[in-house]
Design a protein around this motif. Structure first.
Motif, PDB file in Angstrom:
ATOM      1  N   GLU A 285       0.791  -1.228   0.000  1.00 17.53           N
ATOM      2  CA  GLU A 285       0.000   0.000   0.000  1.00 17.53           C
ATOM      3  C   GLU A 285       0.827   1.284   0.000  1.00 17.53           C
ATOM      4  O   GLU A 285       0.327   2.334  -0.398  1.00 17.53           O
ATOM      5  CB  GLU A 285      -0.921   0.009   1.222  1.00 17.53           C
ATOM      6  N   PHE A 286       2.093   1.204   0.453  1.00 14.59           N
ATOM      7  CA  PHE A 286       2.884   2.431   0.589  1.00 14.59           C
ATOM      8  C   PHE A 286       4.214   2.383  -0.160  1.00 14.59           C
ATOM      9  O   PHE A 286       4.833   3.427  -0.362  1.00 14.59           O
ATOM     10  CB  PHE A 286       3.184   2.708   2.072  1.00 14.59           C
ATOM     11  N   GLY A 287       4.690   1.202  -0.546  1.00 13.99           N
ATOM     12  CA  GLY A 287       6.006   1.108  -1.149  1.00 13.99           C
ATOM     13  C   GLY A 287       7.093   1.347  -0.122  1.00 13.99           C
ATOM     14  O   GLY A 287       6.903   1.161   1.079  1.00 13.99           O
ATOM     15  N   HIS A 288       8.247   1.775  -0.599  1.00 15.74           N
ATOM     16  CA  HIS A 288       9.414   1.975   0.265  1.00 15.74           C
ATOM     17  C   HIS A 288       9.438   3.398   0.804  1.00 15.74           C
ATOM     18  O   HIS A 288       9.280   4.362   0.054  1.00 15.74           O
ATOM     19  CB  HIS A 288      10.686   1.705  -0.544  1.00 15.74           C
ATOM     20  N   LEU A 289       9.635   3.520   2.124  1.00 16.01           N
ATOM     21  CA  LEU A 289       9.643   4.825   2.801  1.00 16.01           C
ATOM     22  C   LEU A 289      10.989   5.108   3.459  1.00 16.01           C
ATOM     23  O   LEU A 289      11.067   5.843   4.435  1.00 16.01           O
ATOM     24  CB  LEU A 289       8.525   4.872   3.847  1.00 16.01           C
ATOM     25  N   GLY A 290      12.056   4.528   2.927  1.00 18.27           N
ATOM     26  CA  GLY A 290      13.398   4.821   3.422  1.00 18.27           C
ATOM     27  C   GLY A 290      13.565   4.468   4.890  1.00 18.27           C
ATOM     28  O   GLY A 290      13.080   3.437   5.367  1.00 18.27           O
ATOM     29  N   PRO A 291      14.252   5.320   5.659  1.00 23.87           N
ATOM     30  CA  PRO A 291      14.485   5.054   7.079  1.00 23.87           C
ATOM     31  C   PRO A 291      13.215   4.962   7.925  1.00 23.87           C
ATOM     32  O   PRO A 291      13.273   4.513   9.070  1.00 23.87           O
ATOM     33  CB  PRO A 291      15.348   6.248   7.513  1.00 23.87           C
ATOM     34  N   ASN A 292      12.068   5.373   7.373  1.00 26.38           N
ATOM     35  CA  ASN A 292      10.824   5.318   8.137  1.00 26.38           C
ATOM     36  C   ASN A 292      10.196   3.922   8.165  1.00 26.38           C
ATOM     37  O   ASN A 292       9.316   3.649   8.992  1.00 26.38           O
ATOM     38  CB  ASN A 292       9.787   6.296   7.553  1.00 26.38           C
ATOM     39  N   ASP A 293      10.619   3.051   7.269  1.00 29.59           N
ATOM     40  CA  ASP A 293       9.927   1.774   7.083  1.00 29.59           C
ATOM     41  C   ASP A 293       9.759   0.958   8.360  1.00 29.59           C
ATOM     42  O   ASP A 293       8.654   0.527   8.693  1.00 29.59           O
ATOM     43  CB  ASP A 293      10.691   0.909   6.071  1.00 29.59           C
ATOM     44  N   VAL A 294      10.861   0.690   9.060  1.00 32.09           N
ATOM     45  CA  VAL A 294      10.794  -0.310  10.132  1.00 32.09           C
ATOM     46  C   VAL A 294       9.910   0.140  11.293  1.00 32.09           C
ATOM     47  O   VAL A 294       9.150  -0.668  11.845  1.00 32.09           O
ATOM     48  CB  VAL A 294      12.200  -0.696  10.635  1.00 32.09           C
ATOM     49  N   PHE A 295       9.964   1.406  11.668  1.00 30.47           N
ATOM     50  CA  PHE A 295       9.110   1.848  12.771  1.00 30.47           C
ATOM     51  C   PHE A 295       7.672   2.034  12.316  1.00 30.47           C
ATOM     52  O   PHE A 295       6.738   1.803  13.099  1.00 30.47           O
ATOM     53  CB  PHE A 295       9.669   3.120  13.407  1.00 30.47           C
ATOM     54  N   PHE A 296       7.450   2.404  11.057  1.00 30.07           N
ATOM     55  CA  PHE A 296       6.084   2.447  10.541  1.00 30.07           C
ATOM     56  C   PHE A 296       5.478   1.046  10.565  1.00 30.07           C
ATOM     57  O   PHE A 296       4.325   0.852  10.972  1.00 30.07           O
ATOM     58  CB  PHE A 296       6.074   3.021   9.124  1.00 30.07           C
ATOM     59  N   ASN A 297       6.252   0.056  10.162  1.00 25.79           N
ATOM     60  CA  ASN A 297       5.781  -1.321  10.202  1.00 25.79           C
ATOM     61  C   ASN A 297       5.556  -1.788  11.641  1.00 25.79           C
ATOM     62  O   ASN A 297       4.594  -2.512  11.931  1.00 25.79           O
ATOM     63  CB  ASN A 297       6.768  -2.242   9.501  1.00 25.79           C
ATOM     64  N   LEU A 298       6.449  -1.392  12.548  1.00 25.63           N
ATOM     65  CA  LEU A 298       6.286  -1.771  13.954  1.00 25.63           C
ATOM     66  C   LEU A 298       4.984  -1.219  14.517  1.00 25.63           C
ATOM     67  O   LEU A 298       4.211  -1.953  15.162  1.00 25.63           O
ATOM     68  CB  LEU A 298       7.471  -1.258  14.774  1.00 25.63           C
ATOM     69  N   TYR A 299       4.716   0.052  14.285  1.00 25.42           N
ATOM     70  CA  TYR A 299       3.513   0.649  14.849  1.00 25.42           C
ATOM     71  C   TYR A 299       2.248   0.146  14.157  1.00 25.42           C
ATOM     72  O   TYR A 299       1.183   0.055  14.785  1.00 25.42           O
ATOM     73  CB  TYR A 299       3.614   2.179  14.816  1.00 25.42           C
TER      74      TYR A 299
END
Length: 337
Positions: A285-299
């Motif tokens: 739904e969002f593609g790659h978000l750089g350094p934001n990916d892992v915490f966005f996925n965590l939350y």
């Protein structure tokens, strides 16, 4: 004055915030450069990214600022209360010599914050930002929190990074403190300078509309670097878990960045783990978000109850520069006894 704790300096995420453009674009409908080959189109179609959030004129600073406001609101703080602001730098600033970090500071209204940028490691740049925040909190017992922000936008007009992923737009922010509902227990990180220019964008004397990211040697990326990534991640993960008396099977959930379905499969097979479903859904739904990916996925995983209080999760990040980081987080504000 707060007592300085013994042992490793504590670090926790007190609150997080995200900000995305309202416009959603189908990946299949994105504009294609005239020189894209059939092979590149085939790889793009198989990444597992259906759509991204994308603005016509992406502005990482505005995205970062919007996310920061949401994170501060969630933490019950105002911008005037922020005393330390760490900006994870963008890969392609709008202008040279000017400061994106202090632009975020000004737009946010955090005029009393010690402000600077970290980066240079692509997706893995979130790791040095966390290490910096831990150091700031350890060095100043009067400092209550550190705000870490990043606005992710593509470095070139073409959002497809062959053969890696598709870049979406999005801002992320973390309010970091000594206590909070997500405790960052540990972080290990490594780099290998031999790959420093494996991916590049030649921009000198080139109009920005013609900027293209190039992989200098796709075989090195797909084979040589892949083998090293498998070995590095396995070693780093074992090192991280051994420091906390854990095995891979005792981790409640594994989270990695959103590159492609193939990257998820590679990570799972290499480490003998299963990535949480939130990662695949956010990739789609969002593609790659750089350094934001892992915490966005965590939350996202926390909101969906894929993780619960008392669980420990591992966040895995890889960058083709090349850099690797592995984070261990504990869900729950109080330390385990």
């Amino acid at each position: 004055m707060p007592r300085i704790p013994e042992g490793p300096a504590p670090l926790a995420v007190r609150a997080a915030g995200w900000h995305f453009p309202e416009t959603s674009r189908e990946t299949a409908a994105l504009p294609e450069p005239a020189d894209r080959t059939p092979a590149e189109r085939g790889v793009l179609a198989g990444l597992g990214i259906d759509r991204i959030r994308a603005d016509d004129v992406p502005d990482g600073v505005s995205l970062a600022t919007g996310a920061a406001r949401r994170a501060l609101a969630a933490a019950g703080l105002t911008a005037e209360e922020v005393r330390a602001l760490v900006v994870v730098e963008s890969r392609a600033p709008r202008t040279l010599l000017s400061s994106e970090a202090t632009r975020v500071q000004e737009l946010l209204g955090a005029r009393d914050a010690v402000t600077f940028a970290v980066g240079g490691l692509g997706c893995v740049s979130i790791a040095p930002a966390l290490l910096t925040a831990r150091g700031l909190l350890a060095a100043d017992p009067d400092l209550g929190q550190v705000l870490v922000v990043h606005g992710s936008t593509p470095a070139t007009p073409d959002r497809y990074r062959h053969p890696v992923t598709v870049n979406g737009d999005g801002g992320g922010a973390l309010v970091l403190s000594r206590t909070g509902p997500v405790r960052v227990l540990d972080c290990v990180q490594e780099t290998d300078g031999r790959y420093w220019d494996l991916f590049e964008v030649a921009f000198r004397d080139v109009p920005s509309e013609r900027w293209r990211e190039r992989c200098k040697d796709p075989a090195v990326y797909s084979f040589q670097l892949a083998v090293q990534t498998r070995n590095r991640l396995s070693t780093l993960l074992d090192k991280l878990l051994a420091r906390h008396g854990m095995t891979r099977g005792e981790v409640a959930g594994y989270i990695t960045q959103n590159l492609s379905l193939g990257s998820f499969g590679f990570t799972e097979e290499s480490l003998g783990i299963t990535v949480l479903p939130a990662c695949r859904d956010n990739l789609r739904e969002f593609g790659h978000l750089g350094p934001n990916d892992v915490f966005f996925n965590l939350y996202t995983a926390l909101e969906r109850k894929e993780l619960a209080e008392g669980d420990r999760a591992v966040l895995i990040n890889v960058s083709p520069v090349a850099a690797w980081s592995v984070l261990l987080v504990d869900i729950g504000a109080e330390p385990r006894r």
